[in-house]
Design an enzyme around this catalytic site. Structure first.
Site, PDB file in Angstrom:
ATOM      1  N   ASN A  62       0.840  -1.205   0.000  1.00  0.00           N
ATOM      2  CA  ASN A  62       0.000   0.000   0.000  1.00  0.00           C
ATOM      3  C   ASN A  62       0.872   1.251   0.000  1.00  0.00           C
ATOM      4  O   ASN A  62       1.916   1.302   0.660  1.00  0.00           O
ATOM      5  CB  ASN A  62      -1.036   0.001   1.142  1.00  0.00           C
ATOM      6  CG  ASN A  62      -0.477  -0.243   2.516  1.00  0.00           C
ATOM      7  OD1 ASN A  62       0.495  -0.946   2.702  1.00  0.00           O
ATOM      8  ND2 ASN A  62      -1.107   0.361   3.518  1.00  0.00           N
ATOM      9  N   GLU A  64       0.460   5.213   0.590  1.00  0.00           N
ATOM     10  CA  GLU A  64      -0.458   6.250   1.076  1.00  0.00           C
ATOM     11  C   GLU A  64      -0.038   7.637   0.620  1.00  0.00           C
ATOM     12  O   GLU A  64       1.070   7.843   0.082  1.00  0.00           O
ATOM     13  CB  GLU A  64      -0.567   6.156   2.603  1.00  0.00           C
ATOM     14  CG  GLU A  64      -1.162   4.815   3.026  1.00  0.00           C
ATOM     15  CD  GLU A  64      -1.505   4.727   4.509  1.00  0.00           C
ATOM     16  OE1 GLU A  64      -1.074   5.590   5.291  1.00  0.00           O
ATOM     17  OE2 GLU A  64      -2.214   3.758   4.864  1.00  0.00           O
ATOM     18  N   CYS A  73      -4.136   0.752  -2.458  1.00  0.00           N
ATOM     19  CA  CYS A  73      -3.962  -0.498  -1.717  1.00  0.00           C
ATOM     20  C   CYS A  73      -2.883  -1.376  -2.353  1.00  0.00           C
ATOM     21  O   CYS A  73      -2.588  -1.258  -3.552  1.00  0.00           O
ATOM     22  CB  CYS A  73      -5.267  -1.296  -1.728  1.00  0.00           C
ATOM     23  SG  CYS A  73      -6.607  -0.569  -0.792  1.00  0.00           S
ATOM     24  N   GLU A  75      -3.028  -4.578  -3.056  1.00  0.00           N
ATOM     25  CA  GLU A  75      -3.514  -5.513  -4.084  1.00  0.00           C
ATOM     26  C   GLU A  75      -3.595  -4.843  -5.445  1.00  0.00           C
ATOM     27  O   GLU A  75      -3.237  -5.423  -6.474  1.00  0.00           O
ATOM     28  CB  GLU A  75      -4.907  -6.047  -3.701  1.00  0.00           C
ATOM     29  CG  GLU A  75      -4.944  -6.871  -2.424  1.00  0.00           C
ATOM     30  CD  GLU A  75      -5.141  -6.038  -1.155  1.00  0.00           C
ATOM     31  OE1 GLU A  75      -4.737  -4.859  -1.114  1.00  0.00           O
ATOM     32  OE2 GLU A  75      -5.715  -6.595  -0.198  1.00  0.00           O
ATOM     33  N   CYS A 112     -10.128  -5.150   0.147  1.00  0.00           N
ATOM     34  CA  CYS A 112     -11.283  -4.243   0.263  1.00  0.00           C
ATOM     35  C   CYS A 112     -12.156  -4.347  -0.988  1.00  0.00           C
ATOM     36  O   CYS A 112     -11.792  -4.985  -1.980  1.00  0.00           O
ATOM     37  CB  CYS A 112     -10.795  -2.808   0.466  1.00  0.00           C
ATOM     38  SG  CYS A 112     -10.194  -2.028  -1.043  1.00  0.00           S
ATOM     39  N   CYS A 115     -10.588  -3.227  -4.299  1.00  0.00           N
ATOM     40  CA  CYS A 115      -9.603  -4.199  -4.782  1.00  0.00           C
ATOM     41  C   CYS A 115     -10.300  -5.427  -5.362  1.00  0.00           C
ATOM     42  O   CYS A 115      -9.882  -5.982  -6.374  1.00  0.00           O
ATOM     43  CB  CYS A 115      -8.651  -4.604  -3.665  1.00  0.00           C
ATOM     44  SG  CYS A 115      -7.464  -3.299  -3.270  1.00  0.00           S
TER      45      CYS A 115
HETATM   46  N1  THU Z   1      -5.328  -1.428   2.421  1.00  0.00           N
HETATM   47  C1  THU Z   1      -4.777  -2.265   1.501  1.00  0.00           C
HETATM   48  O1  THU Z   1      -3.621  -2.090   1.084  1.00  0.00           O
HETATM   49  N2  THU Z   1      -5.541  -3.289   1.035  1.00  0.00           N
HETATM   50  C2  THU Z   1      -6.821  -3.529   1.415  1.00  0.00           C
HETATM   51  O2  THU Z   1      -7.481  -4.351   0.824  1.00  0.00           O
HETATM   52  C3  THU Z   1      -7.374  -2.809   2.555  1.00  0.00           C
HETATM   53  C4  THU Z   1      -6.670  -1.557   2.933  1.00  0.00           C
HETATM   54  C5  THU Z   1      -4.525  -0.301   2.885  1.00  0.00           C
HETATM   55  C6  THU Z   1      -5.033   1.029   2.399  1.00  0.00           C
HETATM   56  C7  THU Z   1      -4.497   1.965   3.454  1.00  0.00           C
HETATM   57  O3  THU Z   1      -3.174   2.335   3.102  1.00  0.00           O
HETATM   58  C8  THU Z   1      -4.448   1.104   4.709  1.00  0.00           C
HETATM   59  O4  THU Z   1      -4.527  -0.239   4.280  1.00  0.00           O
HETATM   60  C9  THU Z   1      -5.579   1.391   5.700  1.00  0.00           C
HETATM   61  O5  THU Z   1      -6.814   1.319   5.075  1.00  0.00           O
END
Ligand code: THU
Length: 160
Positions: A62, A64, A73, A75, A112, A115
């Site tokens: 991920n 940010e 994210c 994925e 999520c 994704c």
């Molecule tokens: N996140 C992911 O990388 N994958 C997911 O499927 C759920 C959330 C990350 C996004 C963000 O950087 C952090 O987790 C908190 O939501």
């Protein structure tokens, strides 16, 4: 009127030690890339590793951003990279690991909704299921034989 019931199922492994060897190796790569994720805001680190049909492994974590919705994210970082670097090469397996800085994540952390929709696009395009293994930092690993178990009634291009 009728009622439509959709059932979904997952395989549950007690820990990484129960995984087939190739999947354990893929999960190790997800853990390694998770540790290098850029998550200064949520402090929630996610790593994803994809095994392609040509044997190549593609990873993503991920990423940010101070403008929160601009982040991505793990994925989708991985799957878009696979689509960009290896167009037309099928994705066979995806391993996902998530960890927080302030607690130990023992629940398997599923992808999520956004994704899931993105993974669905690739699964539909390649017409071959993607096996998805997901876990926290330790503990159980869930396996879905296909993205379809995670996103029944998938919206795809065939509706357009
Ligand atoms: N996140 C992911 O990388 N994958 C997911 O499927 C759920 C959330 C990350 C996004 C963000 O950087 C952090 O987790 C908190 O939501």
């Amino acid at each position: 009127m009728e009622k439509l019931t959709i059932t979904t199922s997952f395989t549950v492994y007690a820990s990484v030690n129960e995984l087939p060897q190739d999947v354990a190796a893929l999960m190790e790569q997800a853990v390694a890339v998770r540790k290098a994720s850029y998550a200064p805001y949520s402090k929630f680190h996610v790593g994803a590793a994809l095994l392609l049909e040509n044997g190549q492994v593609v990873v993503g974590s991920n990423q940010e951003n101070a403008a929160y919705p601009s982040g991505l994210c793990a994925e989708r970082t991985a799957i878009f990279y696979a689509g960009a670097a290896f167009p037309g090469v099928k994705i066979l397996k995806m391993a996902i690991s998530a960890a927080a800085e302030e607690k130990v994540v023992t629940d398997p952390i599923p992808p999520c909704g956004a994704c899931r929709q993105s993974i669905a696009e690739y699964e539909l395009k390649q017409d071959t299921p993607i096996e998805i293994f997901f876990m926290g930092e330790e503990g159980k690993v869930y396996c879905s034989d296909s993205l379809k178990n995670l996103l029944p009634l998938t919206f795809g291009g065939e509706y357009l």
